[in-house]
Design a protein around this motif. Sequence first.
Motif, PDB file in Angstrom:
ATOM      1  N   TYR A   1      -5.213   7.441   9.414  1.00  0.00           N
ATOM      2  CA  TYR A   1      -6.189   6.450   9.882  1.00  0.00           C
ATOM      3  C   TYR A   1      -7.579   6.703   9.309  1.00  0.00           C
TER       4      TYR A   1
ATOM      5  N   SER B   1      -3.978  -3.505   6.585  1.00  0.00           N
ATOM      6  CA  SER B   1      -4.175  -3.385   8.035  1.00  0.00           C
ATOM      7  C   SER B   1      -3.013  -2.676   8.721  1.00  0.00           C
TER       8      SER B   1
ATOM      9  N   TYR C   1      -8.896  -0.131  17.053  1.00  0.00           N
ATOM     10  CA  TYR C   1      -9.522   1.184  16.971  1.00  0.00           C
ATOM     11  C   TYR C   1      -9.476   1.921  18.313  1.00  0.00           C
TER      12      TYR C   1
ATOM     13  N   LEU D   1      -7.953   3.359   6.642  1.00  0.00           N
ATOM     14  CA  LEU D   1      -8.706   2.234   7.196  1.00  0.00           C
ATOM     15  C   LEU D   1     -10.145   2.281   6.681  1.00  0.00           C
TER      16      LEU D   1
END
Length: 311
Positions: A289, A236, A58, A293
Amino acid sequence: MENNTFPLYFNLTMFLNLGSFRYPTFVLCFLLYVFIVSANAVIIMVITREKNLHEPMYLFIVCLCLNSIYGSTGFFTRFLRDLLSDSHLISRWACFTQVYVIYTYASYELTILGIMAYDRYVAVCQPLHYHSRISLRVVYRLVALAVIYPAFSVFTCVYLSARLPLCGNEIPKVFCANWPIVKLSCVPTGLNNLVGMLVSTTTVFLPLLFVLYTYLRIVLVCRKKSSEYKSRVIQSCLPHIVTFVNYSITVFCDVSLSRINVEELNPFLGVILSLEFVVIPPILNPLVYGLKLPKIRKVVFKMLSCLKRCH
């Protein structure tokens, strides 16, 4: 003679005559820039505020979003002004500054994607060693390397280009770029070409090859694992793969455009191709993202629901 060989201004020649569409185009591009800054800022704020997101992967995403804001600002602040202007002259100093900002943005994007690929490689292929190999100290060193080397290498290219005596001042793009300036040189440019090839190899092709290598290793490891394990790995790695493929395509388009005779292209197509790598990745990165995620998506949706209740 001084003004002829070292022109005080460059002329950006790919701007189309928009006529009455000038102001709607300006508003559209301004809103696009606001969206890029806002979307990337939201991802940065979410990751920095949530302690459970203070993990290497991150932190690398924060770097990617910061770079998107940096590159977009370097491009749009001048581009928006040119949309409203009848003259597309840009001063020599401003032109080389823009070259430096846009080229460091492009290099940072690839070097950051490279270290993100290494992070995913260690997480998937060497999970037991992940916390020792990707510690915070290692993260800071990798980020420093990803920033410092492109900064110095791009500066070298820009410095060598700024020293060239030029036989013209027209740049066939909507922003300043190094290669079109080098092509205006009145003297041989062997050193510029050599340094440019070295910088391109180390900041573009090596990171690209490294990312491909890491994902080949990840694929080989996943072949022997269960379907559930493969699903977790895909979840992922997918955002990084999408970002990498998207950026590779846009860079290829820009490099191809710089090596051909732009005047032979359809003007509209030429503008679109030249804008891709400074517009599409900064838009796509926070969306990919933020939506793909789960940890980031959960916090973003929580923030949005809080905003609705407040109103």
